[in-house]
Design a protein around this motif. Structure first.
Motif, PDB file in Angstrom:
ATOM      1  N   MET A  38       0.844  -1.222  -0.065  1.00 19.47           N
ATOM      2  CA  MET A  38      -0.277  -0.133   0.194  1.00 19.47           C
ATOM      3  C   MET A  38       0.919   1.331   0.162  1.00 19.47           C
ATOM      4  O   MET A  38       0.433   2.209  -0.627  1.00 19.47           O
ATOM      5  CB  MET A  38      -0.874  -0.031   1.102  1.00 19.47           C
ATOM      6  CG  MET A  38      -1.769  -1.227   1.049  1.00 19.47           C
ATOM      7  SD  MET A  38      -2.840  -1.386   2.567  1.00 19.47           S
ATOM      8  CE  MET A  38      -3.724  -2.929   2.090  1.00 19.47           C
ATOM      9  N   GLY A  39       1.713   1.368   0.853  1.00 17.26           N
ATOM     10  CA  GLY A  39       2.843   2.525   0.780  1.00 17.26           C
ATOM     11  C   GLY A  39       3.546   2.441  -0.560  1.00 17.26           C
ATOM     12  O   GLY A  39       4.267   3.705  -0.807  1.00 17.26           O
ATOM     13  N   LEU A  40       3.656   1.481  -0.953  1.00 14.36           N
ATOM     14  CA  LEU A  40       4.690   1.229  -2.407  1.00 14.36           C
ATOM     15  C   LEU A  40       3.828   1.019  -3.477  1.00 14.36           C
ATOM     16  O   LEU A  40       4.714   0.915  -4.506  1.00 14.36           O
ATOM     17  CB  LEU A  40       5.827   0.186  -2.110  1.00 14.36           C
ATOM     18  CG  LEU A  40       6.867   0.195  -0.875  1.00 14.36           C
ATOM     19  CD1 LEU A  40       7.714  -1.078  -0.910  1.00 14.36           C
ATOM     20  CD2 LEU A  40       7.821   1.512  -1.113  1.00 14.36           C
ATOM     21  N   LEU A  41       2.692   1.630  -3.583  1.00 21.12           N
ATOM     22  CA  LEU A  41       1.845   1.402  -4.603  1.00 21.12           C
ATOM     23  C   LEU A  41       2.354   2.092  -5.811  1.00 21.12           C
ATOM     24  O   LEU A  41       2.526   1.514  -7.071  1.00 21.12           O
ATOM     25  CB  LEU A  41       0.293   1.680  -4.378  1.00 21.12           C
ATOM     26  CG  LEU A  41      -0.678   1.062  -5.214  1.00 21.12           C
ATOM     27  CD1 LEU A  41      -0.788  -0.256  -5.303  1.00 21.12           C
ATOM     28  CD2 LEU A  41      -1.788   1.888  -5.036  1.00 21.12           C
ATOM     29  N   PRO A  42       2.795   3.498  -5.745  1.00 18.46           N
ATOM     30  CA  PRO A  42       3.300   4.027  -6.874  1.00 18.46           C
ATOM     31  C   PRO A  42       4.710   3.163  -7.549  1.00 18.46           C
ATOM     32  O   PRO A  42       4.760   3.391  -8.782  1.00 18.46           O
ATOM     33  CB  PRO A  42       3.416   5.427  -6.445  1.00 18.46           C
ATOM     34  CG  PRO A  42       2.580   5.436  -5.512  1.00 18.46           C
ATOM     35  CD  PRO A  42       2.574   4.421  -4.680  1.00 18.46           C
ATOM     36  N   ASN A  43       5.385   2.851  -6.732  1.00 17.08           N
ATOM     37  CA  ASN A  43       6.553   2.238  -6.905  1.00 17.08           C
ATOM     38  C   ASN A  43       6.237   0.721  -7.810  1.00 17.08           C
ATOM     39  O   ASN A  43       7.018   0.275  -8.719  1.00 17.08           O
ATOM     40  CB  ASN A  43       7.615   1.785  -5.794  1.00 17.08           C
ATOM     41  CG  ASN A  43       7.750   3.136  -5.042  1.00 17.08           C
ATOM     42  OD1 ASN A  43       6.675   3.522  -4.113  1.00 17.08           O
ATOM     43  ND2 ASN A  43       8.882   3.753  -5.062  1.00 17.08           N
ATOM     44  N   LEU A  44       5.420   0.282  -7.070  1.00 15.84           N
ATOM     45  CA  LEU A  44       5.011  -1.090  -7.823  1.00 15.84           C
ATOM     46  C   LEU A  44       4.382  -0.611  -9.333  1.00 15.84           C
ATOM     47  O   LEU A  44       4.767  -1.550 -10.271  1.00 15.84           O
ATOM     48  CB  LEU A  44       3.874  -1.848  -6.942  1.00 15.84           C
ATOM     49  CG  LEU A  44       4.296  -2.429  -5.882  1.00 15.84           C
ATOM     50  CD1 LEU A  44       3.363  -2.600  -4.792  1.00 15.84           C
ATOM     51  CD2 LEU A  44       5.214  -3.905  -6.132  1.00 15.84           C
ATOM     52  N   ALA A  45       3.724   0.118  -9.384  1.00 19.05           N
ATOM     53  CA  ALA A  45       2.976   0.751 -10.659  1.00 19.05           C
ATOM     54  C   ALA A  45       3.797   0.986 -11.682  1.00 19.05           C
ATOM     55  O   ALA A  45       3.964   0.657 -12.807  1.00 19.05           O
ATOM     56  CB  ALA A  45       1.797   1.680 -10.437  1.00 19.05           C
ATOM     57  N   ALA A  46       4.806   1.885 -11.261  1.00 21.24           N
ATOM     58  CA  ALA A  46       5.929   2.380 -12.165  1.00 21.24           C
ATOM     59  C   ALA A  46       6.885   1.238 -12.674  1.00 21.24           C
ATOM     60  O   ALA A  46       7.205   1.221 -13.809  1.00 21.24           O
ATOM     61  CB  ALA A  46       6.629   3.542 -11.260  1.00 21.24           C
ATOM     62  N   TYR A 243      -6.732   2.552   3.077  1.00 14.84           N
ATOM     63  CA  TYR A 243      -5.729   2.167   3.406  1.00 14.84           C
ATOM     64  C   TYR A 243      -4.899   1.834   2.088  1.00 14.84           C
ATOM     65  O   TYR A 243      -3.659   2.144   1.791  1.00 14.84           O
ATOM     66  CB  TYR A 243      -5.581   0.979   4.508  1.00 14.84           C
ATOM     67  CG  TYR A 243      -4.127   0.681   5.053  1.00 14.84           C
ATOM     68  CD1 TYR A 243      -3.225   2.027   5.045  1.00 14.84           C
ATOM     69  CD2 TYR A 243      -3.956  -0.434   5.841  1.00 14.84           C
ATOM     70  CE1 TYR A 243      -1.914   1.754   5.774  1.00 14.84           C
ATOM     71  CE2 TYR A 243      -2.730  -0.504   6.908  1.00 14.84           C
ATOM     72  CZ  TYR A 243      -1.619   0.684   6.364  1.00 14.84           C
ATOM     73  OH  TYR A 243      -0.617   0.420   7.159  1.00 14.84           O
ATOM     74  N   THR A 244      -5.640   1.008   1.127  1.00 16.71           N
ATOM     75  CA  THR A 244      -5.039   0.846  -0.183  1.00 16.71           C
ATOM     76  C   THR A 244      -4.400   1.924  -0.931  1.00 16.71           C
ATOM     77  O   THR A 244      -3.429   1.751  -1.342  1.00 16.71           O
ATOM     78  CB  THR A 244      -6.274   0.013  -0.874  1.00 16.71           C
ATOM     79  OG1 THR A 244      -6.652  -1.160  -0.339  1.00 16.71           O
ATOM     80  CG2 THR A 244      -5.474  -0.403  -2.408  1.00 16.71           C
ATOM     81  N   TYR A 245      -5.115   2.970  -0.831  1.00 17.87           N
ATOM     82  CA  TYR A 245      -4.703   4.212  -1.560  1.00 17.87           C
ATOM     83  C   TYR A 245      -4.031   5.263  -0.649  1.00 17.87           C
ATOM     84  O   TYR A 245      -4.050   6.601  -0.877  1.00 17.87           O
ATOM     85  CB  TYR A 245      -5.863   4.704  -2.779  1.00 17.87           C
ATOM     86  CG  TYR A 245      -6.259   3.691  -3.328  1.00 17.87           C
ATOM     87  CD1 TYR A 245      -5.651   3.284  -4.462  1.00 17.87           C
ATOM     88  CD2 TYR A 245      -7.353   2.885  -2.927  1.00 17.87           C
ATOM     89  CE1 TYR A 245      -5.954   2.079  -5.294  1.00 17.87           C
ATOM     90  CE2 TYR A 245      -7.960   1.735  -3.742  1.00 17.87           C
ATOM     91  CZ  TYR A 245      -7.070   1.369  -4.867  1.00 17.87           C
ATOM     92  OH  TYR A 245      -7.471   0.203  -5.684  1.00 17.87           O
ATOM     93  N   VAL A 246      -3.379   4.938   0.457  1.00 16.59           N
ATOM     94  CA  VAL A 246      -3.186   5.738   1.283  1.00 16.59           C
ATOM     95  C   VAL A 246      -1.828   6.797   0.690  1.00 16.59           C
ATOM     96  O   VAL A 246      -1.630   7.906   0.978  1.00 16.59           O
ATOM     97  CB  VAL A 246      -2.695   5.337   2.663  1.00 16.59           C
ATOM     98  CG1 VAL A 246      -1.453   4.439   2.597  1.00 16.59           C
ATOM     99  CG2 VAL A 246      -2.360   6.172   3.731  1.00 16.59           C
ATOM    100  N   LEU A 265       1.882   6.008   7.815  1.00 17.37           N
ATOM    101  CA  LEU A 265       1.692   4.654   8.020  1.00 17.37           C
ATOM    102  C   LEU A 265       2.072   4.479   9.409  1.00 17.37           C
ATOM    103  O   LEU A 265       1.353   3.632  10.078  1.00 17.37           O
ATOM    104  CB  LEU A 265       2.708   3.772   7.150  1.00 17.37           C
ATOM    105  CG  LEU A 265       2.283   3.743   5.624  1.00 17.37           C
ATOM    106  CD1 LEU A 265       3.357   3.097   4.823  1.00 17.37           C
ATOM    107  CD2 LEU A 265       0.805   3.262   5.277  1.00 17.37           C
ATOM    108  N   VAL A 266       2.813   5.086  10.242  1.00 12.33           N
ATOM    109  CA  VAL A 266       3.285   4.935  11.766  1.00 12.33           C
ATOM    110  C   VAL A 266       1.882   5.283  12.339  1.00 12.33           C
ATOM    111  O   VAL A 266       1.638   4.689  13.447  1.00 12.33           O
ATOM    112  CB  VAL A 266       4.379   5.895  12.003  1.00 12.33           C
ATOM    113  CG1 VAL A 266       4.503   5.943  13.641  1.00 12.33           C
ATOM    114  CG2 VAL A 266       5.597   5.130  11.516  1.00 12.33           C
TER     115      VAL A 266
END
Length: 428
Positions: A38-46, A243-246, A265-266
């Motif tokens: 969830m926190g790395l969603l843009p990194n995974l997408a890119a 949370y998915t799109y935090v 996230l903390v």
């Protein structure tokens, strides 16, 4: 001094604490493998969808959300299948097998090259999730002793919530600095460490020698089991829609940098940790009241977030309360499931995480559809409000059925036992 899990020898309080910590460490790893995406969603997408990300980042982020849904689907499929099939197995050995599967599935998630293969790996990595929490919760409840069942469940779940305070933000930062694949390798190392801790500290505990897959699956014939599962599946979707799109919420709505995502996230993790322990203690007091209170706070928190997420204070307060209220639901719903499932305890303990991960999948999917439709990154918050409100209606329904059965003189679940309810006549 308390008895061991098999009742044959006595365990020291230190041994019990170490066993509980080992079980919670598994929850820590599960929290990391589930929520780091969830926190790395843009990194995974890119990285996995470079063409789409270059032309339409919103669409790429929405599609990458399916990686989260795939993991959740693995939980939904794996929890009842493994729990029902392996109810007779010694619980420690089953936990070790599940931790092996976690380790290998997470390594595969880190190393496979394409979006489609990583999607499949995330599904596989999710398969042992519900069975681990279910069996670990049974072991912990036994170690804690009578009257402390929900608190034992909360200890196991505390690993997951503490992971959201320490593990997920730290591993998210590692992923931002070194790549998301390195982040998943760190998660795999946590599972390997948990394997060693469980092997050393958790005492032997036999499975149920009388259990059969048919007997465990009888839980699916109970209406109250289905209603309780639906409470988790639909009501808990309120958390995951947000949370998915935090990460895009923090960056696009509040206007903070990507470096702020681990800090948010903390905050969520602190809320989850507080809510988990509060929910465990409150559920031992009253499952019904805890469900109503938790849903009320969750809806209030989501509305607060939807109206004030553009402000830092609104974001912080809203995300903390969303995490706290949603996590209070988890041990409470698990206790309710164990009550209404009667003899199907292994399956009931695992089904909680199936239902919560249906909520994970629903929240991620509905939120992704709303974002892809151009409704913006606040749209998932309002979807969460609707899902949580539906959860309240289902809670009203399940306890209304209890009341009707009570009036008819049937057994109804109450706390940790089934209490025969009969019509009382005053004695003079």
């Amino acid at each position: 001094m308390p008895l061991s899990a098999d009742g044959s020898t006595r365990l020291s309080s230190t041994r019990i604490r170490l066993a509980l910590l080992a079980l919670a460490l598994g929850g820590f790893g599960i929290g990391a493998t589930e929520f780091v995406a969830m926190g790395l969603l843009p990194n995974l997408a890119a990285d996995l969808l470079p063409g789409l990300y270059a032309s339409a980042p919103n669409a790429a982020n929405a599609q990458a959300g399916w990686l989260i849904s795939a993991y959740a689907l693995g939980v939904v499929v794996g929890a009842p299948t493994i729990a029902a099939a392996a109810a007779r197995w010694p619980r420690k050995q089953l936990l070790l097998g599940l931790l092996t599967a976690f380790t290998l599935g997470t390594i595969a998630s880190a190393l496979l090259p394409t979006f489609e293969t990583v999607l499949a790996a995330r599904f596989v990595a999710g398969l042992p999730h519900g069975a681990y929490f279910g069996i670990a919760s049974l072991v912990a409840a036994h170690l804690m002793g009578p009257g402390k069942r929900a608190r034992g469940i909360a200890i196991v779940l505390s690993g997951l919530t503490i992971s959201n305070v320490i593990g997920v933000p730290t591993i998210t930062w590692i992923g931002q600095m070194s790549g998301w694949r390195v982040a998943y390798l760190v998660v795999a190392a946590i599972f390997a460490l948990t394997f060693v801790a469980v092997a050393v500290f958790v005492p032997f505990q036999a499975g149920n020698p009388k259990a059969t897959m048919r007997a465990e699956l009888r839980a699916f014939g109970k209406l109250q089991v289905w209603i309780t599962l639906s409470i988790g599946a639909i009501g808990f979707g309120g958390l995951f829609a947000v949370y998915t799109y935090v990460a895009p919420l923090v960056i696009e709505i509040t206007g903070l940098s990507a470096a702020a995502v681990p800090l948010i996230l903390v905050v969520v993790g602190l809320g989850m940790t507080a809510g988990n322990f509060a929910g465990g203690a409150m559920a031992d007091w009253s499952v019904r009241r805890t469900l109503y209170i938790s849903f009320g706070v969750l809806i209030l928190a989501l509305v607060t977030l939807g109206l004030s997420a553009q402000f830092l204070a609104g974001l912080l307060v809203g995300m903390f309360l969303v995490g706290a209220a949603a996590s209070a639901l988890s041990p409470t719903i698990q206790a309710r499931l164990m009550d209404v499932a009667h003899e199907s305890q292994s399956l009931a303990a695992a089904l909680n995480h199936s239902s919560l991960n249906v909520g994970n999948a629903l929240g991620a999917a509905f939120g992704g559809v709303a974002i892809a439709a151009g409704l913006g990154y606040l749209a998932p918050v309002w979807i969460g409000v609707g899902l949580s409100a539906f959860g309240v209606l289902l809670t009203v329904l399940t306890f209304s059925i209890d009341r009707r059965r009570r009036h008819r003189g049937h057994h109804v679940p109450y706390g940790t036992q089934l209490i025969p309810v009969v019509r009382q006549h005053s004695r003079t």
